[in-house]
Design a protein around this motif. Structure first.
Motif, PDB file in Angstrom:
ATOM      1  N   ARG A  26      30.096  40.478  35.289  1.00 34.52           N
ATOM      2  CA  ARG A  26      30.242  41.230  36.758  1.00 34.52           C
ATOM      3  C   ARG A  26      31.385  40.544  37.530  1.00 34.52           C
ATOM      4  NH1 ARG A  26      26.179  43.624  40.353  1.00 34.52           N
ATOM      5  NH2 ARG A  26      27.870  45.027  40.920  1.00 34.52           N
ATOM      6  N   VAL A  27      31.430  38.837  37.457  1.00 36.49           N
ATOM      7  CA  VAL A  27      32.279  38.196  37.958  1.00 36.49           C
ATOM      8  C   VAL A  27      33.719  38.220  37.292  1.00 36.49           C
ATOM      9  CG1 VAL A  27      32.926  35.803  38.817  1.00 36.49           C
ATOM     10  CG2 VAL A  27      30.556  36.535  38.739  1.00 36.49           C
ATOM     11  N   ILE A  28      33.501  38.458  36.045  1.00 33.60           N
ATOM     12  CA  ILE A  28      34.968  38.419  35.395  1.00 33.60           C
ATOM     13  C   ILE A  28      35.544  39.802  35.714  1.00 33.60           C
ATOM     14  CG2 ILE A  28      35.994  38.875  33.022  1.00 33.60           C
ATOM     15  CD1 ILE A  28      33.857  36.747  32.094  1.00 33.60           C
ATOM     16  N   LYS A  29      34.804  40.795  35.990  1.00 30.84           N
ATOM     17  CA  LYS A  29      35.322  42.054  36.396  1.00 30.84           C
ATOM     18  C   LYS A  29      36.015  42.204  37.651  1.00 30.84           C
ATOM     19  CE  LYS A  29      33.904  46.950  37.579  1.00 30.84           C
ATOM     20  NZ  LYS A  29      32.669  47.575  37.543  1.00 30.84           N
ATOM     21  N   LEU A  34      41.097  41.265  41.174  1.00 30.58           N
ATOM     22  CA  LEU A  34      41.626  40.361  42.209  1.00 30.58           C
ATOM     23  C   LEU A  34      42.979  40.481  41.809  1.00 30.58           C
ATOM     24  CD1 LEU A  34      42.113  38.648  44.514  1.00 30.58           C
ATOM     25  CD2 LEU A  34      41.147  36.675  43.435  1.00 30.58           C
ATOM     26  N   LEU A  35      43.195  40.064  40.433  1.00 31.43           N
ATOM     27  CA  LEU A  35      44.657  40.070  39.853  1.00 31.43           C
ATOM     28  C   LEU A  35      45.383  41.350  40.184  1.00 31.43           C
ATOM     29  CD1 LEU A  35      44.199  38.111  36.419  1.00 31.43           C
ATOM     30  CD2 LEU A  35      44.883  37.127  38.775  1.00 31.43           C
ATOM     31  N   ARG A  36      44.825  42.422  40.194  1.00 29.55           N
ATOM     32  CA  ARG A  36      45.572  43.691  40.620  1.00 29.55           C
ATOM     33  C   ARG A  36      45.572  44.128  41.967  1.00 29.55           C
ATOM     34  NH1 ARG A  36      42.076  44.622  36.189  1.00 29.55           N
ATOM     35  NH2 ARG A  36      40.656  45.926  37.797  1.00 29.55           N
ATOM     36  N   CYS A  41      51.245  40.071  47.575  1.00 27.95           N
ATOM     37  CA  CYS A  41      52.570  40.741  47.817  1.00 27.95           C
ATOM     38  C   CYS A  41      53.037  41.544  48.913  1.00 27.95           C
ATOM     39  CB  CYS A  41      52.650  41.752  46.588  1.00 27.95           C
ATOM     40  SG  CYS A  41      54.294  42.284  46.205  1.00 27.95           S
ATOM     41  N   GLN A  42      51.921  42.262  49.448  1.00 27.15           N
ATOM     42  CA  GLN A  42      52.071  42.804  50.807  1.00 27.15           C
ATOM     43  C   GLN A  42      52.433  41.768  51.970  1.00 27.15           C
ATOM     44  OE1 GLN A  42      48.880  45.331  51.839  1.00 27.15           O
ATOM     45  NE2 GLN A  42      49.310  46.758  50.157  1.00 27.15           N
ATOM     46  N   LEU A  43      51.450  41.044  51.983  1.00 28.59           N
ATOM     47  CA  LEU A  43      51.743  39.244  52.795  1.00 28.59           C
ATOM     48  C   LEU A  43      53.145  39.081  52.793  1.00 28.59           C
ATOM     49  CD1 LEU A  43      50.770  37.458  54.865  1.00 28.59           C
ATOM     50  CD2 LEU A  43      49.566  36.357  52.976  1.00 28.59           C
ATOM     51  N   ILE A 112      42.531  32.306  36.739  1.00 24.74           N
ATOM     52  CA  ILE A 112      41.925  33.615  36.484  1.00 24.74           C
ATOM     53  C   ILE A 112      42.505  34.066  35.224  1.00 24.74           C
ATOM     54  CG2 ILE A 112      41.413  36.032  37.056  1.00 24.74           C
ATOM     55  CD1 ILE A 112      41.060  34.735  40.001  1.00 24.74           C
ATOM     56  N   GLU A 113      43.745  34.050  34.949  1.00 29.50           N
ATOM     57  CA  GLU A 113      44.567  34.833  33.954  1.00 29.50           C
ATOM     58  C   GLU A 113      44.221  33.954  32.546  1.00 29.50           C
ATOM     59  OE1 GLU A 113      48.611  34.561  35.164  1.00 29.50           O
ATOM     60  OE2 GLU A 113      48.519  36.524  36.072  1.00 29.50           O
ATOM     61  N   ASP A 114      44.030  32.494  32.848  1.00 34.83           N
ATOM     62  CA  ASP A 114      43.523  31.799  31.592  1.00 34.83           C
ATOM     63  C   ASP A 114      42.061  32.244  31.362  1.00 34.83           C
ATOM     64  OD1 ASP A 114      43.807  29.566  29.796  1.00 34.83           O
ATOM     65  OD2 ASP A 114      42.576  28.328  30.993  1.00 34.83           O
ATOM     66  N   LEU A 115      41.325  32.381  32.145  1.00 34.42           N
ATOM     67  CA  LEU A 115      39.826  32.719  32.072  1.00 34.42           C
ATOM     68  C   LEU A 115      40.045  34.082  31.153  1.00 34.42           C
ATOM     69  CD1 LEU A 115      36.780  32.483  32.592  1.00 34.42           C
ATOM     70  CD2 LEU A 115      37.164  33.752  34.327  1.00 34.42           C
ATOM     71  N   LEU A 116      40.672  35.006  31.661  1.00 35.74           N
ATOM     72  CA  LEU A 116      40.479  36.628  31.332  1.00 35.74           C
ATOM     73  C   LEU A 116      41.240  36.550  29.892  1.00 35.74           C
ATOM     74  CD1 LEU A 116      41.395  38.426  34.271  1.00 35.74           C
ATOM     75  CD2 LEU A 116      39.062  37.792  33.680  1.00 35.74           C
ATOM     76  N   GLY A 117      42.203  35.803  29.844  1.00 35.62           N
ATOM     77  CA  GLY A 117      42.982  35.623  28.449  1.00 35.62           C
ATOM     78  C   GLY A 117      42.038  35.154  27.506  1.00 35.62           C
ATOM     79  N   LYS A 118      41.040  34.159  27.633  1.00 31.54           N
ATOM     80  CA  LYS A 118      40.473  33.707  26.594  1.00 31.54           C
ATOM     81  C   LYS A 118      39.292  34.484  26.363  1.00 31.54           C
ATOM     82  CE  LYS A 118      41.934  28.845  27.027  1.00 31.54           C
ATOM     83  NZ  LYS A 118      41.695  27.439  27.328  1.00 31.54           N
TER      84      LYS A 118
END
Length: 122
Positions: A26-29, A34-36, A41-43, A112-118
């Motif tokens: 669930r945390v990963i989800k 968050l990455l999306r 970007c708005q800030l 996070i990208e590293d975590l999700l990629g792995k």
């Protein structure tokens, strides 16, 4: 990298997030969500356009998301910027605080990208 290692590297509160979300999956989800999220970007765009109302709302939203995910280190940085933006007007503190926020956000997304990629390769 595990979710716990990710949180340790980011200075987040893994015990808190796992207590609330119960599983690493669930945390990963939610980290993927968050990455999306486009609040950062708005800030950035709002500050470039000197639109302090939008910048405040975007930073406030991002602060809430980070706090909900127990990413306390990054939330502190964004929180400082949010408080300066609360006045919704130019201030000499905005530039340096945004630079800190941008650095923290880049680190956050990279980890996070590293975590999700792995995780996707597993």
């Amino acid at each position: 990298m595990t979710v716990e290692q990710c949180y340790k590297q980011l200075g987040g509160d893994y015990a808190d997030i796992i207590r609330r979300m119960r599983t690493d999956e669930r945390v990963i989800k939610f980290l993927g969500m968050l990455l999306r999220d486009d609040s950062f970007c708005q800030l950035k765009t709002a500050l470039e356009n000197e639109d302090y109302e939008t910048a405040f709302r975007a930073s406030h939203t991002l602060k809430g998301v980070l706090l909900n995910l127990s990413l306390t280190s990054q939330a502190r940085v964004i929180s400082e910027l949010t408080e300066v933006l609360r006045a919704r007007q130019a201030n000499e503190q905005i530039g340096p605080l945004f630079d800190q926020a941008e650095m923290a956000y880049r680190q956050l997304t990279a980890v996070i990208e590293d975590l999700l990629g792995k995780k996707e390769q597993s």
